[in-house]
Scaffold this active site. Structure first.
Site, PDB file in Angstrom:
ATOM      1  N   LYS A 169     -50.878   7.661  41.225  1.00  0.00           N
ATOM      2  CA  LYS A 169     -52.115   7.094  41.479  1.00  0.00           C
ATOM      3  C   LYS A 169     -52.128   5.546  41.329  1.00  0.00           C
ATOM      4  CE  LYS A 169     -56.263   6.102  40.232  1.00  0.00           C
ATOM      5  NZ  LYS A 169     -57.720   6.226  40.991  1.00  0.00           N
ATOM      6  N   LYS A 238     -56.339  -3.122  36.336  1.00  0.00           N
ATOM      7  CA  LYS A 238     -55.701  -2.389  35.505  1.00  0.00           C
ATOM      8  C   LYS A 238     -54.815  -1.304  36.290  1.00  0.00           C
ATOM      9  CE  LYS A 238     -56.851   1.848  34.021  1.00  0.00           C
ATOM     10  NZ  LYS A 238     -57.375   3.001  33.475  1.00  0.00           N
TER      11      LYS A 238
HETATM   12  P1  NAD Z   1     -66.032   4.938  31.339  1.00  0.00           P
HETATM   13  O1  NAD Z   1     -65.720   3.625  30.621  1.00  0.00           O
HETATM   14  O2  NAD Z   1     -67.266   5.118  31.982  1.00  0.00           O
HETATM   15  O3  NAD Z   1     -65.650   5.960  30.154  1.00  0.00           O
HETATM   16  C1  NAD Z   1     -64.787   5.909  29.451  1.00  0.00           C
HETATM   17  C2  NAD Z   1     -65.478   6.950  28.059  1.00  0.00           C
HETATM   18  O4  NAD Z   1     -64.313   7.241  27.129  1.00  0.00           O
HETATM   19  C3  NAD Z   1     -66.691   6.492  27.627  1.00  0.00           C
HETATM   20  O5  NAD Z   1     -67.565   7.359  27.417  1.00  0.00           O
HETATM   21  C4  NAD Z   1     -66.336   6.213  26.206  1.00  0.00           C
HETATM   22  O6  NAD Z   1     -67.281   6.024  25.107  1.00  0.00           O
HETATM   23  C5  NAD Z   1     -65.060   7.134  25.712  1.00  0.00           C
HETATM   24  N1  NAD Z   1     -64.101   6.534  24.729  1.00  0.00           N
HETATM   25  C6  NAD Z   1     -63.372   5.365  24.739  1.00  0.00           C
HETATM   26  N2  NAD Z   1     -62.479   5.456  23.904  1.00  0.00           N
HETATM   27  C7  NAD Z   1     -62.598   6.902  23.255  1.00  0.00           C
HETATM   28  C8  NAD Z   1     -62.046   7.380  22.183  1.00  0.00           C
HETATM   29  N3  NAD Z   1     -61.162   6.847  21.414  1.00  0.00           N
HETATM   30  N4  NAD Z   1     -62.476   8.831  21.982  1.00  0.00           N
HETATM   31  C9  NAD Z   1     -63.475   9.461  22.590  1.00  0.00           C
HETATM   32  N5  NAD Z   1     -63.929   8.761  23.660  1.00  0.00           N
HETATM   33  C10 NAD Z   1     -63.685   7.583  23.942  1.00  0.00           C
HETATM   34  O7  NAD Z   1     -64.484   5.064  32.341  1.00  0.00           O
HETATM   35  P2  NAD Z   1     -64.457   5.723  33.562  1.00  0.00           P
HETATM   36  O8  NAD Z   1     -65.057   4.887  34.893  1.00  0.00           O
HETATM   37  O9  NAD Z   1     -65.123   6.785  33.179  1.00  0.00           O
HETATM   38  O10 NAD Z   1     -62.955   5.715  33.633  1.00  0.00           O
HETATM   39  C11 NAD Z   1     -62.206   6.816  32.895  1.00  0.00           C
HETATM   40  C12 NAD Z   1     -60.793   6.718  33.449  1.00  0.00           C
HETATM   41  O11 NAD Z   1     -61.071   7.196  34.798  1.00  0.00           O
HETATM   42  C13 NAD Z   1     -60.124   5.342  33.427  1.00  0.00           C
HETATM   43  O12 NAD Z   1     -59.035   5.497  33.316  1.00  0.00           O
HETATM   44  C14 NAD Z   1     -60.326   4.981  34.884  1.00  0.00           C
HETATM   45  O13 NAD Z   1     -59.251   4.279  35.270  1.00  0.00           O
HETATM   46  C15 NAD Z   1     -60.272   6.480  35.571  1.00  0.00           C
HETATM   47  N6  NAD Z   1     -60.876   6.380  37.133  1.00  0.00           N
HETATM   48  C16 NAD Z   1     -62.223   5.877  37.204  1.00  0.00           C
HETATM   49  C17 NAD Z   1     -62.682   6.177  38.484  1.00  0.00           C
HETATM   50  C18 NAD Z   1     -64.248   5.299  38.644  1.00  0.00           C
HETATM   51  O14 NAD Z   1     -64.533   5.339  39.888  1.00  0.00           O
HETATM   52  N7  NAD Z   1     -64.821   5.193  37.413  1.00  0.00           N
HETATM   53  C19 NAD Z   1     -62.203   6.445  39.386  1.00  0.00           C
HETATM   54  C20 NAD Z   1     -60.878   6.948  39.253  1.00  0.00           C
HETATM   55  C21 NAD Z   1     -60.295   6.944  38.113  1.00  0.00           C
END
Ligand code: NAD
Length: 296
Positions: A169, A238
């Site tokens: 990834k 990241k």
């Molecule tokens: P986001 O910040 O929208 O969501 C993260 C969630 O995790 C939040 O709801 C937060 O409250 C929760 N969280 C954080 N710490 C926590 C804990 N200790 N216990 C429980 N919940 C907790 O981020 P996202 O965009 O959803 O990204 C999440 C992952 O997916 C990341 O690793 C990101 O790189 C990956 N990702 C995101 C995308 C995108 O387009 N947004 C695409 C591919 C991959």
């Protein structure tokens, strides 16, 4: 009936979980309660503590970083203390192979399976059921979790042993960054030489220089004037850092990756970590005194 939980219901976790809710009951947990409300209306069962989450057989994670995953699972008050033998943890976070392998090493001694299963295709791809899922685990465990992953998407891949999904990834996203920056660079030159950016992109897309930036990024997000892709400079930073750290660990020379990250940094300095990735176009416009976006 399979007992399933999902931790981390943000931008990405929420649509992934929504797919699972089409077929299963799902326990949901997030430190930000407001992110749970919509999923509750779709049938998710809000759970207040990790001890209750641990009663499930399959626990999905989609958290910001591997450091958070590590502390949630093997930290002082971590999930691992409550997990029963045979549980599978499926980590859909874009994470670090080194930390993932460390967590798996600890959990496997307790008979708990840990799989890295990051995704590519964004929230829209998740909702449509087409997102790419890259699963890193042993073959027999892959066979066990594949039917569940197929509820989320038709595009599920077994990438190798634990850590390989996270490695692939991050490698994919570093390649996307390199191609994007190389494309902006060359298109900027062509525009400076008087060629319409739409013509430049259209011709390259039918020639040997074509790539994702000429197919999607430039036409859909920049030349259209939309200037929105739905992926932040912070997330790309990241992912590029994960791939470059992996390169350092594996003593692999990544000069283009390092340079591309440096150029991304210029955009971050100007627009911040929450800016959309489309803003890289503005960095090239400023540097070269050209216009890639449509003239208003
Ligand atoms: P986001 O910040 O929208 O969501 C993260 C969630 O995790 C939040 O709801 C937060 O409250 C929760 N969280 C954080 N710490 C926590 C804990 N200790 N216990 C429980 N919940 C907790 O981020 P996202 O965009 O959803 O990204 C999440 C992952 O997916 C990341 O690793 C990101 O790189 C990956 N990702 C995101 C995308 C995108 O387009 N947004 C695409 C591919 C991959």
């Amino acid at each position: 009936m399979k007992k399933i939980a999902f931790i981390g219901l943000g931008n990405m976790g929420s649509p992934l979980c929504q797919r699972l809710l089409l077929k299963y009951n799902v326990d949901i947990f997030d430190i930000n309660k407001s992110n749970l409300k919509r999923l509750e209306t779709l049938g998710g069962r809000i759970v207040k503590d990790l001890q209750t989450i641990a009663n499930n057989d399959f626990i999905f994670l989609c958290l910001p970083t591997s450091d958070i995953v590590e502390s949630l699972i093997i930290g002082n008050q971590g999930l691992a203390k409550h997990l029963k033998k045979g549980t599978s943890i499926i980590d859909m976070t874009t994470g670090e192979p080194k930390i993932t392998r460390k967590i798996e090493n600890i959990l496997s001694k307790k008979g708990i399976n840990f799989v890295d299963a990051p995704v590519s295709g964004g929230p829209k791809g998740a909702l449509n059921g087409t997102i790419a899922i890259m699963a890193g685990c042993k073959e027999d465990h892959y066979e066990k979790i594949k039917p569940l992953l197929n509820v989320i998407s038709e595009n599920v891949f077994h990438t190798g042993d634990v850590g390989s999904g996270h490695s692939l990834k991050a490698g994919n996203n570093l390649l996307n960054l390199i191609c994007r920056i190389a494309t902006f660079e060359v298109v900027s030159l062509l525009v400076k030489d008087g060629i319409d950016p739409n013509t430049a992109v259209e011709v390259i897309q039918k020639s040997s220089g074509r790539n994702y930036a000429t197919e999607i990024t430039l036409p859909d997000n920049i030349l259209s004037g939309k200037m929105f892709q739905g992926f932040t400079t912070g997330l790309m930073n990241k992912d590029a850092t994960i791939a470059l750290n992996n390169g350092e660990l594996l003593k692999t020379d990544l000069p283009l990756g390092k340079l591309s990250k440096k150029i991304l940094q210029e955009t971050i300095e100007e627009f911040g970590l929450e800016a959309d990735m489309s803003n890289i176009a503005l960095t090239f416009e400023d540097k070269n005194q050209i216009r890639l976006r449509p003239i208003d």
